[in-house]
Design a protein around this motif. Structure first.
Motif, PDB file in Angstrom:
ATOM      1  N   ARG A 194      -0.172  21.575 -16.959  1.00 28.32           N
ATOM      2  CA  ARG A 194      -1.215  22.569 -16.669  1.00 28.32           C
ATOM      3  C   ARG A 194      -1.449  22.751 -15.168  1.00 28.32           C
ATOM      4  O   ARG A 194      -1.757  23.862 -14.726  1.00 28.32           O
ATOM      5  N   ARG A 222      -6.880  28.295  -8.145  1.00 20.05           N
ATOM      6  CA  ARG A 222      -5.953  27.723  -7.166  1.00 20.05           C
ATOM      7  C   ARG A 222      -6.760  27.152  -6.012  1.00 20.05           C
ATOM      8  O   ARG A 222      -7.455  27.877  -5.312  1.00 20.05           O
ATOM      9  N   GLN A 254      -2.541  24.393  -8.163  1.00 20.63           N
ATOM     10  CA  GLN A 254      -2.651  25.472  -9.131  1.00 20.63           C
ATOM     11  C   GLN A 254      -3.076  24.869 -10.462  1.00 20.63           C
ATOM     12  O   GLN A 254      -2.399  23.985 -10.984  1.00 20.63           O
ATOM     13  N   SER A 259      -7.796  30.050 -14.875  1.00 19.29           N
ATOM     14  CA  SER A 259      -7.005  29.438 -13.808  1.00 19.29           C
ATOM     15  C   SER A 259      -7.765  29.478 -12.487  1.00 19.29           C
ATOM     16  O   SER A 259      -8.582  30.375 -12.254  1.00 19.29           O
ATOM     17  N   ASN A 280      -4.043  25.699 -14.325  1.00 20.57           N
ATOM     18  CA  ASN A 280      -3.983  26.671 -15.421  1.00 20.57           C
ATOM     19  C   ASN A 280      -4.540  26.055 -16.695  1.00 20.57           C
ATOM     20  O   ASN A 280      -4.626  24.831 -16.820  1.00 20.57           O
ATOM     21  N   ASP A 281      -4.894  26.905 -17.634  1.00 25.80           N
ATOM     22  CA  ASP A 281      -5.414  26.462 -18.920  1.00 25.80           C
ATOM     23  C   ASP A 281      -6.526  25.427 -18.729  1.00 25.80           C
ATOM     24  O   ASP A 281      -6.506  24.330 -19.316  1.00 25.80           O
TER      25      ASP A 281
END
Length: 118
Positions: free
Chosen positions: A69, A19, A84, A17, A86-87
Motif C-alpha cells: 500500500r 503523498r 506514497q 491516497s 494508497n488504500d
C-alpha cells in the motif's frame, strides 16, 4: 534550525491516497545521498513505529502493515524523500515523522498529521 521538514498530511477518507514529502534544506546533495531516510508514525496513544526506510544504497524496508500500500522514494538531487500512501485505512491515522541517519547523527522532522476517516 530545521533539519527536516515534512508536508502532505491531511484528512482523507478510507481507501484514499496521500503523498508525504520531506525535504532536508540544510543538507548538501552529497550529504543527503549518503544518508538513510525513513518514515515513522505515532498513532494516538501508541509508540512511534517504523513505517518504511530507504538506505543510501537504495535498500528499502516496509512494515508488514503497509506492504503493498505504501511506497518510499527519494530524489537526492532535490534532497527530498517521499511516502506514497494508497488504500489508506483508519488504523493508518497517526503523526508521520521523517527521519534521517547520517554521519553527524540522527535527525527528525516535526511531524505531519494524517487522519483517515471511516
Amino acid at each position: 534550525q530545521v533539519q527536516l521538514q515534512e508536508s502532505g498530511g491531511g484528512l482523507v477518507p478510507a481507501g484514499g491516497s496521500l503523498r508525504l514529502s520531506c525535504v532536508a534544506p540544510r543538507n548538501s546533495c552529497s550529504v543527503f545521498s549518503a544518508s538513510d531516510m525513513a518514515w515513522y508514525r505515532q498513532p494516538p496513544g501508541k509508540e512511534r513505529e517504523l513505517v518504511a526506510s530507504s538506505t543510501s544504497g537504495r535498500a528499502v524496508y516496509y512494515a508488514d502493515s503497509v506492504k503493498g500500500r505504501f511506497s518510499i522514494s527519494r530524489d537526492n538531487s532535490k534532497k527530498k524523500t517521499f511516502l506514497q500512501m494508497n488504500d489508506l485505512k483508519p488504523e493508518d491515522t497517526a503523526v508521520y515523522y521523517c527521519n534521517q541517519v547520517r554521519d553527524s547523527g540522527t535527525y527528525w522532522g516535526q511531524g505531519t498529521q494524517v487522519t483517515v476517516g471511516q
